[in-house]
Scaffold this motif. Structure first.
Motif, PDB file in Angstrom:
ATOM      1  N   PRO A 186       0.610  -0.780  -0.349  1.00 42.51           N
ATOM      2  CA  PRO A 186       0.251  -0.066   0.048  1.00 42.51           C
ATOM      3  C   PRO A 186       1.284   1.030  -0.247  1.00 42.51           C
ATOM      4  O   PRO A 186       0.396   2.181   0.262  1.00 42.51           O
ATOM      5  CB  PRO A 186      -0.403  -0.310   2.015  1.00 42.51           C
ATOM      6  N   PHE A 187       1.850   1.449   0.216  1.00 44.22           N
ATOM      7  CA  PHE A 187       2.814   2.287   0.311  1.00 44.22           C
ATOM      8  C   PHE A 187       3.868   2.775  -1.030  1.00 44.22           C
ATOM      9  O   PHE A 187       3.982   3.600  -1.505  1.00 44.22           O
ATOM     10  CB  PHE A 187       4.406   2.250   1.607  1.00 44.22           C
ATOM     11  N   PHE A 188       4.234   1.537  -2.326  1.00 44.22           N
ATOM     12  CA  PHE A 188       4.488   2.622  -3.163  1.00 44.22           C
ATOM     13  C   PHE A 188       5.534   3.418  -2.948  1.00 44.22           C
ATOM     14  O   PHE A 188       6.198   3.564  -3.789  1.00 44.22           O
ATOM     15  CB  PHE A 188       3.477   2.705  -4.168  1.00 44.22           C
ATOM     16  N   GLY A 189       6.386   1.981  -2.134  1.00 44.53           N
ATOM     17  CA  GLY A 189       7.822   2.568  -1.659  1.00 44.53           C
ATOM     18  C   GLY A 189       8.081   4.286  -1.640  1.00 44.53           C
ATOM     19  O   GLY A 189       9.092   5.039  -1.021  1.00 44.53           O
ATOM     20  N   LEU A 190       6.768   4.805  -0.875  1.00 40.12           N
ATOM     21  CA  LEU A 190       7.079   5.675  -0.152  1.00 40.12           C
ATOM     22  C   LEU A 190       7.424   5.673   1.767  1.00 40.12           C
ATOM     23  O   LEU A 190       6.505   4.918   2.175  1.00 40.12           O
ATOM     24  CB  LEU A 190       5.995   6.719  -0.096  1.00 40.12           C
ATOM     25  N   VAL A 191       8.085   6.877   2.049  1.00 39.40           N
ATOM     26  CA  VAL A 191       7.997   6.565   3.689  1.00 39.40           C
ATOM     27  C   VAL A 191       8.344   8.770   3.468  1.00 39.40           C
ATOM     28  O   VAL A 191       9.142   9.564   3.126  1.00 39.40           O
ATOM     29  CB  VAL A 191       9.770   6.454   3.847  1.00 39.40           C
ATOM     30  N   LYS A 192       6.844   8.476   4.199  1.00 41.61           N
ATOM     31  CA  LYS A 192       6.965   9.559   4.840  1.00 41.61           C
ATOM     32  C   LYS A 192       6.372   9.731   6.797  1.00 41.61           C
ATOM     33  O   LYS A 192       6.051   9.650   7.004  1.00 41.61           O
ATOM     34  CB  LYS A 192       5.321  10.348   4.821  1.00 41.61           C
ATOM     35  N   ARG A 193       7.186  11.692   6.773  1.00 44.95           N
ATOM     36  CA  ARG A 193       7.647  11.496   8.221  1.00 44.95           C
ATOM     37  C   ARG A 193       7.677  12.529   8.645  1.00 44.95           C
ATOM     38  O   ARG A 193       7.833  13.902   7.721  1.00 44.95           O
ATOM     39  CB  ARG A 193       8.914  10.950   8.864  1.00 44.95           C
ATOM     40  N   SER A 194       7.725  12.987  10.112  1.00 45.94           N
ATOM     41  CA  SER A 194       6.739  14.331  10.378  1.00 45.94           C
ATOM     42  C   SER A 194       7.957  15.526  11.304  1.00 45.94           C
ATOM     43  O   SER A 194       8.349  16.357  10.798  1.00 45.94           O
ATOM     44  CB  SER A 194       5.625  15.062  11.985  1.00 45.94           C
ATOM     45  N   MET A 195       8.967  13.898  10.605  1.00 50.54           N
ATOM     46  CA  MET A 195      10.596  14.962  11.229  1.00 50.54           C
ATOM     47  C   MET A 195      11.757  14.254  10.058  1.00 50.54           C
ATOM     48  O   MET A 195      11.104  13.723   9.735  1.00 50.54           O
ATOM     49  CB  MET A 195      11.330  13.940  12.398  1.00 50.54           C
ATOM     50  N   ASP A 203      15.281   1.489  11.489  1.00 47.62           N
ATOM     51  CA  ASP A 203      14.227   1.716  11.604  1.00 47.62           C
ATOM     52  C   ASP A 203      13.906  -0.100  12.080  1.00 47.62           C
ATOM     53  O   ASP A 203      14.499  -1.103  11.074  1.00 47.62           O
ATOM     54  CB  ASP A 203      13.206   1.840  10.101  1.00 47.62           C
ATOM     55  N   HIS A 204      12.753  -1.036  12.806  1.00 46.38           N
ATOM     56  CA  HIS A 204      12.648  -1.847  12.185  1.00 46.38           C
ATOM     57  C   HIS A 204      12.380  -2.955  11.206  1.00 46.38           C
ATOM     58  O   HIS A 204      12.437  -4.206  11.003  1.00 46.38           O
ATOM     59  CB  HIS A 204      10.893  -2.328  13.477  1.00 46.38           C
ATOM     60  N   TRP A 205      12.239  -2.029  10.072  1.00 48.95           N
ATOM     61  CA  TRP A 205      11.591  -3.131   8.737  1.00 48.95           C
ATOM     62  C   TRP A 205      12.843  -3.060   7.969  1.00 48.95           C
ATOM     63  O   TRP A 205      12.570  -3.463   6.674  1.00 48.95           O
ATOM     64  CB  TRP A 205      10.148  -2.411   8.034  1.00 48.95           C
ATOM     65  N   TRP A 206      13.829  -2.821   8.317  1.00 46.81           N
ATOM     66  CA  TRP A 206      14.525  -2.248   7.053  1.00 46.81           C
ATOM     67  C   TRP A 206      15.483  -3.238   6.208  1.00 46.81           C
ATOM     68  O   TRP A 206      15.775  -3.507   5.556  1.00 46.81           O
ATOM     69  CB  TRP A 206      15.834  -1.221   7.863  1.00 46.81           C
ATOM     70  N   LYS A 207      15.798  -4.196   7.486  1.00 45.61           N
ATOM     71  CA  LYS A 207      16.455  -5.624   7.584  1.00 45.61           C
ATOM     72  C   LYS A 207      15.837  -5.909   6.174  1.00 45.61           C
ATOM     73  O   LYS A 207      16.545  -6.517   5.288  1.00 45.61           O
ATOM     74  CB  LYS A 207      16.913  -5.800   8.537  1.00 45.61           C
ATOM     75  N   ARG A 208      14.536  -6.424   6.267  1.00 44.74           N
ATOM     76  CA  ARG A 208      13.631  -7.110   5.196  1.00 44.74           C
ATOM     77  C   ARG A 208      13.645  -5.319   4.064  1.00 44.74           C
ATOM     78  O   ARG A 208      13.393  -7.077   3.245  1.00 44.74           O
ATOM     79  CB  ARG A 208      11.953  -6.813   6.272  1.00 44.74           C
ATOM     80  N   HIS A 209      13.006  -4.729   3.987  1.00 42.98           N
ATOM     81  CA  HIS A 209      13.316  -4.119   3.032  1.00 42.98           C
ATOM     82  C   HIS A 209      14.778  -4.462   2.130  1.00 42.98           C
ATOM     83  O   HIS A 209      15.003  -4.488   1.027  1.00 42.98           O
ATOM     84  CB  HIS A 209      13.350  -2.391   3.433  1.00 42.98           C
ATOM     85  N   GLU A 210      15.816  -4.556   2.888  1.00 43.42           N
ATOM     86  CA  GLU A 210      17.108  -4.600   1.932  1.00 43.42           C
ATOM     87  C   GLU A 210      16.851  -6.105   1.256  1.00 43.42           C
ATOM     88  O   GLU A 210      17.717  -6.142   0.460  1.00 43.42           O
ATOM     89  CB  GLU A 210      17.922  -4.378   3.419  1.00 43.42           C
TER      90      GLU A 210
END
Length: 304
Positions: A186-195, A203-210
């Motif tokens: 559902p994110f289409f490769g986008l990461v949106k943050r307020s900071m 990020d807890h999902w970083w290893k899986r993303h790699e």
């Protein structure tokens, strides 16, 4: 054994089935607050009254309540505070000013009561408040007490109080991945943050993303800096933000048929066309410089 959430919930519910004199007074004061036409809500006064009415007078003053200008991912949060010996002794209850300031008053009250239930369980279970099946702290005890308060006061306390549209409006730092995940919902490769915190190993999902994607994130959007933020930039950073205004000259000509104005580049200039160059301010030394000379000025006066 300390009481469970359910034990504490039943004790609270029993306490407001038949109101004491103090609870009756608190209930009347709450109604006075809520009947006011003023949009302002005194969360500190209401929290103390709710403590008396619904939480056996155990929350005040053990729980500190405040508005948070930086909380943008959820409407409210409970923070546990430790003493000098490393033991929990207080609770900070924070309400999101950005998310709630334009919401109906009912949303503020429901959020305040939602977080008050969490604080009550922390205090009465010796900090062993159950995380519940979903790990969020909304187990059987929470649901029992929330339902009882809703029925008693006509509130609308729910398990989740995240306002998705408001939350998303504060996520103005955006990164796009160039890997396969850019085409995956559902994110289409986008990461949106307020900071301004780039995606990475934290990020807890970083290893899986790699492992599954392996793409690289590039920042594609960020909010405009305020004037104060610009002043804090280094000279090189400020110079880098200066837009090159002389790559294209602008000649505004009246369009006889439409009465509109058109943009032309150098090829449209004639010998008789004249462009009056207004001075611009150097982003480093603040001196006025002719617009066509700003790049030369930066090179001569402020070399990298």
């Amino acid at each position: 054994m300390p009481p469970t959430d359910t034990d504490s919930a039943l004790a609270a519910i029993t306490s407001f089935r038949t109101l004491s004199t103090e609870q009756t007074t608190a209930h009347a004061s709450i109604q006075t607050h809520l009947s006011s036409s003023s949009p302002h809500i005194d969360i500190h006064a209401l929290f103390e009254l709710y403590s008396t009415l619904y939480f056996r007078s155990l929350l005040h003053p053990a729980v500190e309540v405040s508005w948070s200008p930086r909380l943008t991912l959820c409407a409210g949060i409970c923070e546990l505070v430790k003493d000098s010996n490393g033991k929990y002794n207080r609770v900070r209850l924070k309400l999101s000013e950005p998310l709630l300031k334009y919401r109906p008053r009912e949303d503020v009250l429901n959020t305040l009561l939602h977080e008050a239930i969490h604080a009550y369980f922390f205090l009465t279970t010796s900090w062993a408040h159950s995380r519940g099946d979903d790990g969020t702290g909304h187990g059987a005890g929470f649901l029992l007490l929330a339902d009882a308060i809703n029925s008693h006061g006509g509130y609308g306390i729910t398990v989740f109080h995240t306002f998705h549209d408001e939350v998303d409006s504060y996520r103005t730092h955006i990164w796009q991945c160039d890997g396969p995940c850019k085409d995956a919902p559902p994110f289409f490769g986008l990461v949106k943050r307020s900071m301004n915190r780039a995606p990475g190993k934290g990020d807890h999902w970083w290893k899986r993303h790699e492992e599954e994607c392996g793409g690289t994130y590039t920042k594609i959007s960020e909010p405009e800096l305020t004037r104060e933020q610009v002043k804090k930039l280094s000279a090189k950073e400020r110079a880098g933000r200066q837009k090159n205004k002389i790559d294209v000259w602008i000649v505004m000509k009246e369009d006889g048929e439409r009465g509109s104005k058109r943009r032309h580049d150098d090829s449209d200039l004639t010998d008789t066309a004249t462009v009056k160059q207004a001075p611009v301010t150097c982003p480093i030394c603040d001196k006025p410089v002719e617009e066509r000379s700003i790049n030369q000025h930066l090179d001569d006066e402020h070399p990298p």
